[in-house]
Scaffold this motif. Structure first.
Motif, PDB file in Angstrom:
ATOM      1  N   ILE A  37       0.835  -1.209   0.000  1.00  0.00           N
ATOM      2  CA  ILE A  37       0.000   0.000   0.000  1.00  0.00           C
ATOM      3  C   ILE A  37       0.863   1.250   0.000  1.00  0.00           C
ATOM      4  O   ILE A  37       0.634   2.186  -0.779  1.00  0.00           O
ATOM      5  N   ILE A  38       1.877   1.284   0.849  1.00  0.00           N
ATOM      6  CA  ILE A  38       2.747   2.462   0.919  1.00  0.00           C
ATOM      7  C   ILE A  38       3.453   2.688  -0.412  1.00  0.00           C
ATOM      8  O   ILE A  38       3.519   3.818  -0.919  1.00  0.00           O
ATOM      9  N   GLN A  39       3.969   1.616  -1.010  1.00  0.00           N
ATOM     10  CA  GLN A  39       4.686   1.775  -2.272  1.00  0.00           C
ATOM     11  C   GLN A  39       3.733   2.129  -3.412  1.00  0.00           C
ATOM     12  O   GLN A  39       4.101   2.896  -4.314  1.00  0.00           O
ATOM     13  N   GLY A  40       2.513   1.614  -3.371  1.00  0.00           N
ATOM     14  CA  GLY A  40       1.527   1.993  -4.383  1.00  0.00           C
ATOM     15  C   GLY A  40       1.161   3.462  -4.274  1.00  0.00           C
ATOM     16  O   GLY A  40       0.991   4.155  -5.285  1.00  0.00           O
ATOM     17  N   ILE A  41       1.001   3.954  -3.045  1.00  0.00           N
ATOM     18  CA  ILE A  41       0.736   5.381  -2.839  1.00  0.00           C
ATOM     19  C   ILE A  41       1.877   6.211  -3.413  1.00  0.00           C
ATOM     20  O   ILE A  41       1.652   7.223  -4.103  1.00  0.00           O
ATOM     21  N   ALA A  42       3.111   5.783  -3.142  1.00  0.00           N
ATOM     22  CA  ALA A  42       4.282   6.520  -3.640  1.00  0.00           C
ATOM     23  C   ALA A  42       4.297   6.552  -5.165  1.00  0.00           C
ATOM     24  O   ALA A  42       4.588   7.588  -5.778  1.00  0.00           O
ATOM     25  N   ARG A  43       3.965   5.436  -5.819  1.00  0.00           N
ATOM     26  CA  ARG A  43       3.981   5.402  -7.283  1.00  0.00           C
ATOM     27  C   ARG A  43       2.882   6.286  -7.870  1.00  0.00           C
ATOM     28  O   ARG A  43       3.081   6.946  -8.890  1.00  0.00           O
ATOM     29  N   GLY A  44       1.716   6.266  -7.214  1.00  0.00           N
ATOM     30  CA  GLY A  44       0.652   7.158  -7.663  1.00  0.00           C
ATOM     31  C   GLY A  44       1.059   8.614  -7.548  1.00  0.00           C
ATOM     32  O   GLY A  44       0.790   9.432  -8.443  1.00  0.00           O
TER      33      GLY A  44
ATOM     34  N   ARG B 147      10.404  13.514  -4.786  1.00  0.00           N
ATOM     35  CA  ARG B 147      11.221  12.559  -5.537  1.00  0.00           C
ATOM     36  C   ARG B 147      12.104  11.750  -4.591  1.00  0.00           C
ATOM     37  O   ARG B 147      12.227  10.525  -4.733  1.00  0.00           O
ATOM     38  N   GLU B 148      12.705  12.410  -3.609  1.00  0.00           N
ATOM     39  CA  GLU B 148      13.567  11.728  -2.655  1.00  0.00           C
ATOM     40  C   GLU B 148      12.739  10.790  -1.772  1.00  0.00           C
ATOM     41  O   GLU B 148      13.170   9.669  -1.477  1.00  0.00           O
ATOM     42  N   ALA B 149      11.573  11.234  -1.361  1.00  0.00           N
ATOM     43  CA  ALA B 149      10.726  10.378  -0.536  1.00  0.00           C
ATOM     44  C   ALA B 149      10.344   9.109  -1.292  1.00  0.00           C
ATOM     45  O   ALA B 149      10.391   7.999  -0.729  1.00  0.00           O
ATOM     46  N   ILE B 150       9.969   9.248  -2.563  1.00  0.00           N
ATOM     47  CA  ILE B 150       9.590   8.084  -3.363  1.00  0.00           C
ATOM     48  C   ILE B 150      10.783   7.144  -3.545  1.00  0.00           C
ATOM     49  O   ILE B 150      10.643   5.912  -3.452  1.00  0.00           O
ATOM     50  N   ARG B 151      11.950   7.716  -3.787  1.00  0.00           N
ATOM     51  CA  ARG B 151      13.155   6.888  -3.959  1.00  0.00           C
ATOM     52  C   ARG B 151      13.418   6.043  -2.719  1.00  0.00           C
ATOM     53  O   ARG B 151      13.677   4.834  -2.819  1.00  0.00           O
ATOM     54  N   ARG B 152      13.326   6.642  -1.551  1.00  0.00           N
ATOM     55  CA  ARG B 152      13.609   5.913  -0.316  1.00  0.00           C
ATOM     56  C   ARG B 152      12.547   4.845  -0.041  1.00  0.00           C
ATOM     57  O   ARG B 152      12.857   3.765   0.480  1.00  0.00           O
ATOM     58  N   ILE B 153      11.302   5.127  -0.415  1.00  0.00           N
ATOM     59  CA  ILE B 153      10.245   4.119  -0.238  1.00  0.00           C
ATOM     60  C   ILE B 153      10.471   2.934  -1.172  1.00  0.00           C
ATOM     61  O   ILE B 153      10.305   1.769  -0.781  1.00  0.00           O
ATOM     62  N   GLU B 154      10.843   3.223  -2.406  1.00  0.00           N
ATOM     63  CA  GLU B 154      11.068   2.151  -3.385  1.00  0.00           C
ATOM     64  C   GLU B 154      12.283   1.295  -3.026  1.00  0.00           C
ATOM     65  O   GLU B 154      12.381   0.139  -3.453  1.00  0.00           O
ATOM     66  N   GLU B 155      13.204   1.828  -2.233  1.00  0.00           N
ATOM     67  CA  GLU B 155      14.393   1.075  -1.833  1.00  0.00           C
ATOM     68  C   GLU B 155      14.056  -0.088  -0.905  1.00  0.00           C
ATOM     69  O   GLU B 155      14.827  -1.033  -0.780  1.00  0.00           O
ATOM     70  N   VAL B 156      12.916  -0.005  -0.239  1.00  0.00           N
ATOM     71  CA  VAL B 156      12.529  -1.063   0.701  1.00  0.00           C
ATOM     72  C   VAL B 156      12.018  -2.257  -0.100  1.00  0.00           C
ATOM     73  O   VAL B 156      11.029  -2.151  -0.825  1.00  0.00           O
ATOM     74  N   GLN B 157      12.680  -3.370   0.038  1.00  0.00           N
ATOM     75  CA  GLN B 157      12.339  -4.555  -0.728  1.00  0.00           C
ATOM     76  C   GLN B 157      12.020  -5.713   0.203  1.00  0.00           C
ATOM     77  O   GLN B 157      12.675  -5.907   1.222  1.00  0.00           O
ATOM     78  N   VAL B 158      10.970  -6.464  -0.149  1.00  0.00           N
ATOM     79  CA  VAL B 158      10.599  -7.642   0.647  1.00  0.00           C
ATOM     80  C   VAL B 158      11.635  -8.733   0.465  1.00  0.00           C
ATOM     81  O   VAL B 158      12.059  -8.987  -0.658  1.00  0.00           O
TER      82      VAL B 158
END
Length: 634
Positions: free
Chosen positions: A458-465, A623-634
């Motif tokens: 959900i968090i990563q989907g919000i970031a992509r949107g 942009r920086e916030a989205i980058r840091r969120i996308e860095e989190v990988q399962v």
């Protein structure tokens, strides 16, 4: 109002109907409803109400049932008039919600006080008149929603209304109520007293509410209005003119000196401040009683008073711009629905008017409804009154731009209807509902689905949107502007979809200030400005909400309830042990042995904390916030 019970509605009724015994008296209840029908005139809309049939199994129009028990009577926009036979309704023991909205009833208010277990009483848009007895609501202790707006009621606002401890919605606007506002025991989530003849000082409990809730009452003063109350005592025993406190703490007692008044006020305020905040209302109580209605049409009274005000939203999805729908009618008419996205088919305003619908809720921007079209398409219709900055043609340009958006995490509108005083925005309905509801509205099955991988998704989907919006609306001060959990909708697989975005250029500054979450942030309170970094702050609140499981107090206009997630997270002092204690036990306890998962949670917790840095200059950009969120990988 005609309703199709949804899962959320059925769940909301479960707690109040679980002890009912079905059907032994169903026939007598059918007879009672037929007796009620006979008290009406113009009953063409009730042709399904016939003898020797069951109101539930035969689906009588406007009758809502759960497990064979009649729980709601929603007769909205049916052209009904005559008398409402309350004695007949007393024999329908499971009745919890009643709506006679937008009909032609007149005269004094019927004796609904005989129905002591009601939760919702909706009488808006009729011609009821006269005074309501002061003790009218004293036996209706279960009431949560009272809508008496757009009638002709006069006299004082009943004192018994202020004593209802479960009340969360009160609409009295567009009547002729006089006198002062009574001292309410507690705040309500949705309040509108506008366009009456009220006077005196607004009770302090409402001092942080929106100004629009009290507009059109020339005699009112005090916060949140700019009009300062003049201290002009009318009686020799009135309190000293220099004393400043709200009406609900004013005591006019002969011979009582000012010092005694001050001591009493202090005691009252202390008891109020020490009262435990109760946030149990949020979630179920703000969303539980889904009312079956027809999408609001322009009722006969709208043409009489175009200055009258009123009421929030949900989802849509995708594709192709252009035509479909009716032609533009005259300005202010209700004859046109303009399609901006025909991937789900084309439809007109008449299709909406015929559709059974549910009230989804009321919020800062307006009222939201679910409507099910005859050909099977479910849509969400948002009725917005605050979007008046652009004329018809400029508004059409913006809507067609929205209709052309394509992203899995963005809600794309299907159609719109334009009137100068209000707009209808139509989108595809998202059945799982908002993140707000799934997180806080039902601590049952829905919440159990929110494991850690789902929350990360959900968090990563919000970031992509948001990344998509920041590309499409890069020149906007607020590419989103109203980012909060009620405007994040969840698909069946918990894929998030953002709604209510990019409205800032469509709204006047005064309306934007009162309606958009961006204006509830420190950026506006401290610095009197908003910017793209304001969306970053709102994203931070969302991240902290999802990780902690706490409802943010930042969402509440009156500041009562919830948790100040910013302050709470800042108290962790970057200690990893303390940070773990902030995490929602629903996800933390289940991953205690999964070091990688816990590290991901803490990593995102720190992103959220950095996003809510109070100084926008020191806050990261989107942009920086989205980058840091996308860095989190399962």
């Amino acid at each position: 109002m005609v309703v199709v019970p949804s899962l959320l509605f059925l769940l909301s009724l479960l707690s109040s109907t679980i002890f009912f015994v079905p059907s032994s008296h169903s026939f007598s209840e059918a007879e009672s409803l037929l007796k009620l029908k006979n008290s009406f005139t113009q009953t063409n809309a009730l042709t399904s109400w016939v003898p020797n049939s069951s109101p539930c199994s035969s689906r009588w129009a406007g009758v809502m049932c759960f497990d064979g028990i009649i729980t709601g009577l929603h007769l909205t926009n049916m052209g009904l008039s005559g008398k409402i036979d309350i004695d007949a309704l007393t024999h329908v023991s499971g009745l919890r919600t009643i709506s006679f909205m937008n009909n032609n009833f007149s005269g004094s208010i019927p004796e609904f006080s005989k129905l002591g277990v009601l939760k919702s009483l909706l009488l808006s848009g009729n011609a009821f008149s006269g005074e309501i007895p002061s003790d009218f609501f004293s036996h209706l202790n279960s009431l949560k929603k009272v809508w008496l707006n757009d009638n002709r009621f006069s006299g004082k606002v009943p004192e018994s209304l202020a004593q209802l401890t479960h009340l969360i919605e009160l609409h009295l606007e567009n009547n002729q109520f006089t006198g002062s506002i009574p001292a309410f025991k507690q705040s309500v989530n949705s309040l509108n007293l506008s366009n009456n003849k009220l006077d005196g000082e607004i009770p302090g409990i409402f001092s942080t509410y929106d100004v629009s809730a009290f507009a059109g009452n020339d005699g009112l003063c005090g916060k949140p209005l700019e009009k300062v109350c003049s201290a002009t005592p009318t009686q020799s025993f009135a309190p000293p003119a220099s004393t400043d406190y709200s009406n609900d703490n004013k005591l006019v007692v002969g011979g009582v000196v000012a010092a005694m008044v001050i001591v009493l006020i202090y005691a009252l305020l202390s008891s109020k401040n020490n009262r435990e905040d109760d946030f149990s209302q949020l979630g179920r109580d703000t969303m539980d009683e889904m009312v079956e209605v027809h999408v609001p049409s322009s009722n006969r009274r709208n043409s009489e008073s175009s200055s009258r005000k009123g009421s929030d939203s949900k989802k849509g999805g995708g594709g192709g711009g252009g035509g479909g729908g009716s032609q533009h009618g005259k300005s202010g008419s209700m004859t046109d629905l303009i399609m901006v996205n025909d991937e789900k088919g084309t439809f007109g305003l008449s299709d909406l008017m015929k559709a059974a619908a549910e009230v989804l809720g009321n919020g800062g921007l307006g009222s939201a409804y679910k409507a099910v079209m005859s050909f099977g398409l479910s849509v969400a219709v948002k009725r917005i009154r605050e979007m008046n900055r652009l004329g018809r043609e400029a508004f059409d340009v913006e809507m067609r731009r929205f209709g052309g958006l394509r992203h899995r995490n963005i809600l794309t509108p299907l159609a719109y209807h334009y009137r100068r005083e209000e707009k209808l925005l139509v989108s595809e309905y998202i059945p799982k509902g908002s993140l707000l509801y799934v997180m806080h509205g039902d601590r049952g099955t829905s919440h159990a689905e929110l494991n850690w991988p789902t929350r990360l998704k959900i968090i990563q989907g919000i970031a992509r949107g948001l990344g998509f919006l920041y590309t499409e609306f890069s020149s906007y001060d607020l590419p989103h502007g109203n980012l909060k959990s009620s405007n994040v909708l969840l698909n069946h697989d918990h894929e998030p979809v953002l709604s209510d975005y990019a409205f800032h250029p469509l709204m006047s500054p005064s309306n934007a200030t009162s309606c958009m979450f961006a204006y509830k942030t420190p950026d506006y309170f401290k610095y009197q400005r908003v910017s793209p970094k304001t969306d970053v702050y709102c994203l931070g609140i969302l991240i902290l909400e999802i990780l902690t499981g706490k409802f943010p107090s930042q969402y509440l206009t009156n500041g009562k309830g919830g948790t100040d997630v910013v302050q709470w997270v800042s108290s962790a002092n970057s200690s990893e042990e303390m940070e773990r204690e902030l995490l929602d036990p629903e996800i933390a306890s289940g991953n205690v042995a999964n070091t990688n998962a816990v590290n991901q949670m803490i990593q995102l917790l720190r992103v959220g904390a950095d996003c809510v840095e109070s100084n926008p200059q020191q806050r990261m950009d989107m942009r920086e916030a989205i980058r840091r969120i996308e860095e989190v990988q399962v």
